[in-house]
Design a protein around this motif. Structure first.
Motif, mmCIF file in Angstrom:
data_model
loop_
_atom_site.group_PDB
_atom_site.id
_atom_site.type_symbol
_atom_site.label_atom_id
_atom_site.label_comp_id
_atom_site.label_asym_id
_atom_site.label_seq_id
_atom_site.Cartn_x
_atom_site.Cartn_y
_atom_site.Cartn_z
ATOM 1 N N GLY A 8 -28.722 21.669 24.183
ATOM 2 C CA GLY A 8 -28.981 20.719 25.336
ATOM 3 C C GLY A 8 -29.877 19.471 25.038
ATOM 4 N N GLY A 9 -30.172 19.469 23.402
ATOM 5 C CA GLY A 9 -30.979 18.327 23.261
ATOM 6 C C GLY A 9 -30.259 17.138 23.023
ATOM 7 N N GLY A 10 -30.860 15.968 22.963
ATOM 8 C CA GLY A 10 -30.366 14.694 22.861
ATOM 9 C C GLY A 10 -31.045 13.720 23.123
ATOM 10 N N LEU A 11 -30.464 12.300 23.059
ATOM 11 C CA LEU A 11 -30.905 11.123 23.240
ATOM 12 C C LEU A 11 -31.086 10.802 24.780
ATOM 13 C CD1 LEU A 11 -32.522 8.594 22.061
ATOM 14 C CD2 LEU A 11 -30.241 7.726 21.624
ATOM 15 N N VAL A 12 -32.376 10.298 25.330
ATOM 16 C CA VAL A 12 -32.372 10.080 26.792
ATOM 17 C C VAL A 12 -33.420 8.833 26.771
ATOM 18 C CG1 VAL A 12 -34.203 11.764 26.987
ATOM 19 C CG2 VAL A 12 -32.845 10.944 29.024
ATOM 20 N N GLN A 13 -33.386 8.201 27.732
ATOM 21 C CA GLN A 13 -34.201 6.864 27.917
ATOM 22 C C GLN A 13 -35.388 7.427 28.763
ATOM 23 O OE1 GLN A 13 -32.330 3.985 29.995
ATOM 24 N NE2 GLN A 13 -32.121 2.592 27.981
ATOM 25 N N MET A 83 -36.453 19.232 32.192
ATOM 26 C CA MET A 83 -37.362 18.131 31.692
ATOM 27 C C MET A 83 -36.858 16.986 32.609
ATOM 28 S SD MET A 83 -37.827 19.074 27.709
ATOM 29 C CE MET A 83 -35.933 18.250 27.432
ATOM 30 N N ASN A 84 -37.878 16.618 33.384
ATOM 31 C CA ASN A 84 -37.914 15.417 34.173
ATOM 32 C C ASN A 84 -38.809 14.283 33.912
ATOM 33 O OD1 ASN A 84 -35.705 16.643 35.628
ATOM 34 N ND2 ASN A 84 -36.892 17.205 37.184
ATOM 35 N N SER A 85 -38.565 13.136 34.193
ATOM 36 C CA SER A 85 -39.656 11.845 33.911
ATOM 37 C C SER A 85 -40.018 11.974 32.500
ATOM 38 C CB SER A 85 -40.801 12.128 34.752
ATOM 39 O OG SER A 85 -40.433 12.085 36.265
ATOM 40 N N LEU A 86 -39.111 12.231 31.773
ATOM 41 C CA LEU A 86 -39.224 12.378 30.228
ATOM 42 C C LEU A 86 -39.950 11.092 29.547
ATOM 43 C CD1 LEU A 86 -36.129 14.179 29.119
ATOM 44 C CD2 LEU A 86 -38.469 14.858 28.664
ATOM 45 N N THR A 121 -33.856 22.700 19.165
ATOM 46 C CA THR A 121 -32.698 21.497 19.426
ATOM 47 C C THR A 121 -33.871 20.267 19.603
ATOM 48 O OG1 THR A 121 -31.310 20.770 20.959
ATOM 49 C CG2 THR A 121 -33.225 21.980 22.091
ATOM 50 N N LEU A 122 -33.280 19.081 19.070
ATOM 51 C CA LEU A 122 -34.076 17.769 18.755
ATOM 52 C C LEU A 122 -33.895 17.026 20.229
ATOM 53 C CD1 LEU A 122 -35.556 15.581 17.443
ATOM 54 C CD2 LEU A 122 -33.417 14.810 16.549
ATOM 55 N N VAL A 123 -34.980 16.748 20.826
ATOM 56 C CA VAL A 123 -35.140 15.914 22.071
ATOM 57 C C VAL A 123 -35.597 14.496 21.605
ATOM 58 C CG1 VAL A 123 -35.994 15.483 24.319
ATOM 59 C CG2 VAL A 123 -35.033 17.702 23.642
ATOM 60 N N THR A 124 -34.867 13.238 21.963
ATOM 61 C CA THR A 124 -35.566 12.100 21.585
ATOM 62 C C THR A 124 -35.730 11.385 22.790
ATOM 63 O OG1 THR A 124 -34.662 12.312 19.286
ATOM 64 C CG2 THR A 124 -35.231 10.232 19.886
ATOM 65 N N VAL A 125 -36.711 10.644 23.224
ATOM 66 C CA VAL A 125 -36.732 10.011 24.404
ATOM 67 C C VAL A 125 -37.059 8.500 23.886
ATOM 68 C CG1 VAL A 125 -38.292 9.755 26.443
ATOM 69 C CG2 VAL A 125 -37.864 11.843 25.353
ATOM 70 N N SER A 126 -36.361 7.524 24.334
ATOM 71 C CA SER A 126 -36.460 6.399 23.819
ATOM 72 C C SER A 126 -37.344 5.437 25.094
ATOM 73 C CB SER A 126 -35.221 5.606 23.424
ATOM 74 O OG SER A 126 -34.349 5.572 24.749
ATOM 75 N N SER A 127 -38.139 4.531 24.649
ATOM 76 C CA SER A 127 -38.934 3.694 25.238
ATOM 77 C C SER A 127 -38.151 2.483 25.764
ATOM 78 C CB SER A 127 -40.270 3.286 24.807
ATOM 79 O OG SER A 127 -39.977 2.479 23.258
#
Length: 127
Positions: A8-13, A83-86, A121-127
């Motif tokens: 379920g990990g991934g790239l999200v804003q 996970m919300n409001s990342l 699992t990698l979670v990446t949150v972009s700004s």
């Protein structure tokens, strides 16, 4: 022996949401307290959330309270992390862990030493 596989990990804003899953092998899943931990680049692993065997008790790190929700489905041998409001500072490899004896509160207090760990699992949150 318990095997844990996260997904379920991934790239999200920033401001977005993700749901992580951790599938466990074996027929004794309900005997284990389950937890989520994370490790950001260059930082130590830290506790995120934990849930008791029946799912009646939960524990969260202050940094994720009100944004993350841990849950479990013992019929599916799976624990979830909604996970919300990342935020960018949530970027990390997220690991699930299982322990036969610890409580959800103990997982938060100890931050390690659990019986079984997934590979993350990698979670990446972009700004």
């Amino acid at each position: 022996q318990v095997q844990l596989v996260e997904s379920g990990g991934g790239l999200v804003q920033a401001g977005g949401s993700l749901r992580l899953s951790c599938a466990a092998s074996g027929r004794t899943f309900s005997s284990y307290a389950m937890g989520w931990f994370r490790q950001a680049p260059g930082k130590e692993r830290e506790f995120v959330a934990a849930i008791s065997r029946a799912g009646l008790s939960t524990n969260y790190a202050d940094s994720v309270k009100g944004r993350f929700t841990i849950s479990r489905d013992n019929a599916k041998n799976t624990v979830y992390l909604q996970m919300n409001s990342l935020k960018p500072e949530d970027t990390a490899v997220y690991y699930c862990a299982a322990d036969l004896l610890m409580t959800a509160q103990a997982m938060g207090a100890l931050g390690g030493g659990m019986d079984y760990w997934g590979k993350g699992t990698l979670v990446t949150v972009s700004s």
